[in-house]
Write a protein that holds these residues in place. Structure first.
Motif, mmCIF file in Angstrom:
data_model
loop_
_atom_site.group_PDB
_atom_site.id
_atom_site.type_symbol
_atom_site.label_atom_id
_atom_site.label_comp_id
_atom_site.label_asym_id
_atom_site.label_seq_id
_atom_site.Cartn_x
_atom_site.Cartn_y
_atom_site.Cartn_z
ATOM 1 N N ALA A 80 0.835 -1.201 0.000
ATOM 2 C CA ALA A 80 0.000 0.000 0.000
ATOM 3 C C ALA A 80 0.864 1.244 0.000
ATOM 4 O O ALA A 80 2.032 1.205 0.395
ATOM 5 N N GLU A 81 0.257 2.345 -0.451
ATOM 6 C CA GLU A 81 0.877 3.655 -0.280
ATOM 7 C C GLU A 81 0.169 4.377 0.856
ATOM 8 O O GLU A 81 -1.066 4.448 0.877
ATOM 9 N N ALA A 82 0.949 4.888 1.791
ATOM 10 C CA ALA A 82 0.376 5.664 2.899
ATOM 11 C C ALA A 82 0.124 7.088 2.424
ATOM 12 O O ALA A 82 1.016 7.739 1.889
ATOM 13 N N ILE A 112 5.989 5.232 1.501
ATOM 14 C CA ILE A 112 5.799 6.489 2.229
ATOM 15 C C ILE A 112 6.275 7.642 1.351
ATOM 16 O O ILE A 112 7.298 7.520 0.666
ATOM 17 N N ASN A 113 5.514 8.726 1.347
ATOM 18 C CA ASN A 113 5.895 9.903 0.569
ATOM 19 C C ASN A 113 6.873 10.756 1.357
ATOM 20 O O ASN A 113 6.573 11.196 2.468
ATOM 21 N N LEU A 114 8.035 11.003 0.767
ATOM 22 C CA LEU A 114 9.004 11.886 1.401
ATOM 23 C C LEU A 114 8.935 13.258 0.743
ATOM 24 O O LEU A 114 8.500 13.384 -0.401
ATOM 25 N N LEU A 153 10.160 4.159 -0.433
ATOM 26 C CA LEU A 153 10.143 5.598 -0.233
ATOM 27 C C LEU A 153 9.921 6.296 -1.564
ATOM 28 O O LEU A 153 10.627 6.026 -2.540
ATOM 29 N N GLU A 154 8.908 7.157 -1.604
ATOM 30 C CA GLU A 154 8.573 7.871 -2.838
ATOM 31 C C GLU A 154 9.039 9.314 -2.736
ATOM 32 O O GLU A 154 8.829 9.961 -1.717
ATOM 33 N N ALA A 155 9.641 9.788 -3.800
ATOM 34 C CA ALA A 155 10.072 11.184 -3.820
ATOM 35 C C ALA A 155 9.839 11.749 -5.209
ATOM 36 O O ALA A 155 10.049 11.056 -6.209
ATOM 37 N N ILE A 176 10.587 7.131 -7.956
ATOM 38 C CA ILE A 176 10.343 8.506 -8.427
ATOM 39 C C ILE A 176 8.845 8.667 -8.571
ATOM 40 O O ILE A 176 8.209 7.933 -9.332
ATOM 41 N N ASP A 177 8.291 9.622 -7.845
ATOM 42 C CA ASP A 177 6.849 9.851 -7.841
ATOM 43 C C ASP A 177 6.476 10.843 -8.949
ATOM 44 O O ASP A 177 7.297 11.667 -9.348
ATOM 45 N N ASP A 178 5.236 10.758 -9.420
ATOM 46 C CA ASP A 178 4.706 11.713 -10.403
ATOM 47 C C ASP A 178 5.594 11.807 -11.633
ATOM 48 O O ASP A 178 5.772 12.887 -12.206
ATOM 49 N N LEU A 192 9.614 3.481 -10.792
ATOM 50 C CA LEU A 192 9.151 4.714 -11.415
ATOM 51 C C LEU A 192 7.627 4.712 -11.344
ATOM 52 O O LEU A 192 6.984 3.742 -11.740
ATOM 53 N N LYS A 193 7.076 5.773 -10.789
ATOM 54 C CA LYS A 193 5.614 5.880 -10.716
ATOM 55 C C LYS A 193 5.130 6.851 -11.780
ATOM 56 O O LYS A 193 5.459 8.039 -11.734
ATOM 57 N N ILE A 194 4.368 6.338 -12.719
ATOM 58 C CA ILE A 194 3.862 7.194 -13.793
ATOM 59 C C ILE A 194 2.712 8.027 -13.273
ATOM 60 O O ILE A 194 1.759 7.501 -12.698
HETATM 61 CA CA CA Z 1 3.078 9.215 -3.906
#
Ligand code: CA
Ligand code: C2E
Ligand code: CA
Ligand code: CA
Length: 276
Positions: free
Chosen positions: A57-59, A115-117, A147-149, A176-178, A197-199
């Motif tokens: 999951a993503e928090a 987790i979003n940093l 860890l997402e950034a 890498i987020d977004d 990599l998150k599209i």
């Molecule tokens: Ca995110």
């Protein structure tokens, strides 16, 4: 009955008051919420496209208000970043994740939470001792914490590289987020130790539409493959989009097609039904 002019005067006075109250200090309100521990974590399931199973999951932070409404993160994360409160948001989210999902993570070593940093967590490396303190003796493995950034975190390339290298050394996975919304060129991502990599949702929404960005989506996917990164698609809302992503070799997906972000207890139910 009030005369119309009096009613209008009353209404505008009332809305003036509301504006004044809201302007009184959003920072103070957020600081208070942090102090009282009012922020909570919700969890959006991440699905393995090949099997339809849940892998983690993503928090996502939630700020419930006394009146039952919620202030969306897009309204207070930027404020937290500008006012130096973001570090406390990160730390409280990390604590919430351990509290909410600690048992699940200990029971299932394959489960993970993202987790979003924020940029400061990465560029200064401040997140490193925080993670160490929280995980030490917890029975949770670093590889279970992703860890997402966003690309903004990588502008200070040297600071980012040092932190990412240490995260990798410990076994964390970084994303890498977004992706696609910032400036990343292949060249500098190539040189950073990143795993996923998150599209961004905008490129998923465009799939099988007439939107101009629809032509970009395949290139972003190809770039991820080229860089040997695993790809997560965010904002998947239709079976049609999921099918397209599957055929393109995208590994994971999240979105309303599967589930919105859920309170911890509801996520645990989802997990039990759909875990890999
Ligand atoms: Ca995110
Ligand atoms: P994000 O990291 O890109 O998170 C994805 C956002 O898309 C979330 O919005 C999620 O609820 C939403 N979403 C997920 N699936 C779908 C879908 O199928 N359709 C649509 N239309 N939306 C979908 P949310 O929770 O409002 O968060 C917004 C942003 O706030 C996040 O974007 C992230 O940048 C930031 N954020 C959230 N939680 C945290 C946190 O704990 N720390 C930090 N630093 N930032 C956070
Ligand atoms: Ca994202
Ligand atoms: Ca996004």
């Amino acid at each position: 009955l009030l005369p119309l002019s009096a009613a209008i005067a009353l209404l505008s006075a009332a809305s003036g008051l509301l504006v004044l109250r809201r302007q009184s200090s959003p920072r103070t309100e957020l600081a208070k919420a942090l102090k009282k521990g009012e922020l909570v974590a919700h969890y959006q399931p991440i699905i393995e496209l090949a099997t339809g199973r849940c892998i983690g999951a993503e928090a996502l932070v939630r700020w419930p208000r006394a009146d039952g409404s919620q202030t969306p993160p897009d309204m207070f994360i930027p404020l937290a970043e500008e006012t130096g409160l973001i570090e406390r948001v990160t730390d409280q989210m990390l604590a919430a994740v351990i509290e909410d999902l600690g048992d699940l993570l200990r029971d299932d070593p394959h489960a993970h939470v993202s987790i979003n940093l924020s940029a400061v967590d990465i560029t200064t490396g401040r997140i490193l001792p925080v993670l160490e303190r929280v995980l030490d003796g917890s029975g949770i493995q670093p590889r279970q914490i992703w860890l997402e950034a966003t690309e903004r975190s990588f502008i200070d390339v040297d600071g980012a590289r040092a932190t990412l290298l240490e995260l990798r050394r410990r076994g964390h996975r970084t994303a890498i987020d977004d992706f696609g919304t910032g400036y990343s060129g292949l060249n500098y991502i190539q040189n950073l130790p990143i795993d996923l990599l998150k599209i961004d949702r905008s490129f998923i929404t465009a799939v099988n539409t007439e939107a101009p960005t629809r032509d970009v989506t395949p290139y972003i996917i190809a770039m991820g493959h080229e860089l040997k990164l695993q790809i997560i698609a965010e904002g998947v809302e239709t079976e049609n989009q999921a099918e397209y992503l599957r055929t393109q070799g995208v590994s994971f997906a999240q979105g309303w097609l599967y589930s919105k972000a859920l309170p911890a207890s509801a996520f645990l139910v989802f997990w039990t039904a759909r875990r890999r």
